[in-house]
Scaffold this motif. Structure first.
Motif, PDB file in Angstrom:
ATOM      1  N   ILE A  46       0.853  -1.184   0.000  1.00  0.00           N
ATOM      2  CA  ILE A  46       0.000   0.000   0.000  1.00  0.00           C
ATOM      3  C   ILE A  46       0.891   1.237   0.000  1.00  0.00           C
ATOM      4  CG2 ILE A  46      -1.770   1.254   1.281  1.00  0.00           C
ATOM      5  CD1 ILE A  46      -2.654  -1.472   2.402  1.00  0.00           C
TER       6      ILE A  46
ATOM      7  N   GLU B  90       2.404   4.949   0.634  1.00  0.00           N
ATOM      8  CA  GLU B  90       2.391   5.773   1.832  1.00  0.00           C
ATOM      9  C   GLU B  90       1.198   6.727   1.855  1.00  0.00           C
ATOM     10  OE1 GLU B  90       4.185   5.832   4.692  1.00  0.00           O
ATOM     11  OE2 GLU B  90       5.103   3.989   3.980  1.00  0.00           O
TER      12      GLU B  90
ATOM     13  N   LYS C 269      -1.878   5.023   3.313  1.00  0.00           N
ATOM     14  CA  LYS C 269      -1.857   4.502   4.676  1.00  0.00           C
ATOM     15  C   LYS C 269      -2.478   5.521   5.631  1.00  0.00           C
ATOM     16  CE  LYS C 269       2.127   1.538   4.063  1.00  0.00           C
ATOM     17  NZ  LYS C 269       3.511   1.280   4.434  1.00  0.00           N
TER      18      LYS C 269
END
Length: 155
Positions: A127, A129, A132
């Motif tokens: 995923i 950054e 997130k």
């Protein structure tokens, strides 16, 4: 029930049309088939597909990813020696195959190897950054941080 109705999903969710088409195609597809395979969760964001490909060499197998679809295919090359062989009984499957797996967003193939007649394909979900979760600091009307006030009051 032969069809799934995703209308309630479309009322409140946007951009899930690819997910719905993947669910519908897997609902319609047959279970089983050739070659047999396992899908294993090996960690928080790692997976492994193990496929029984006994009788296939590395050159006869093909693993491709295109538009979030992993395609694994095997094709035996016509060999003159194979045509000369005579069998009383032939129980080992040597037919060509193609298997497709729909990958979720951010899932990537990182490795493929043959070991003991099994093709192992390792996948990882990476995923970005920007996607997130992140902590957002809350400020008061005067512009100071609430965390900073709490720390001063505790001291």
């Amino acid at each position: 029930m032969t069809a799934l109705d995703f209308t309630p999903l479309f009322r409140s969710a946007i951009g899930f049309d690819r997910l719905v088409s993947a669910l519908e195609s897997s609902y319609r597809s047959e279970t089983g088939g050739y070659p047999p395979y396992d899908i294993e969760v090996t960690g928080d964001d790692t997976y492994r597909i193990s496929m029984a490909v006994g009788g296939f060499s590395e050159q006869e197998l093909d693993v491709q990813v295109k538009e979030s679809v992993l395609t694994v295919s095997g094709a035996h090359k016509d060999d003159a020696k194979e045509k000369e062989r005579r069998f009383l009984y032939r129980g080992i499957a040597t037919r060509n195959f193609e298997r497709r797996f729909h990958l979720a967003d951010y899932v990537k193939v990182v490795d493929a190897r043959i070991e003991d007649g099994l093709l192992h394909i390792d996948l990882v979900r990476e995923i970005p950054e920007a996607m997130k979760p992140r902590k957002v600091e809350i400020r008061t009307g005067s512009g100071s941080l609430l965390e900073g006030k709490a720390e001063k009051a505790a001291a």
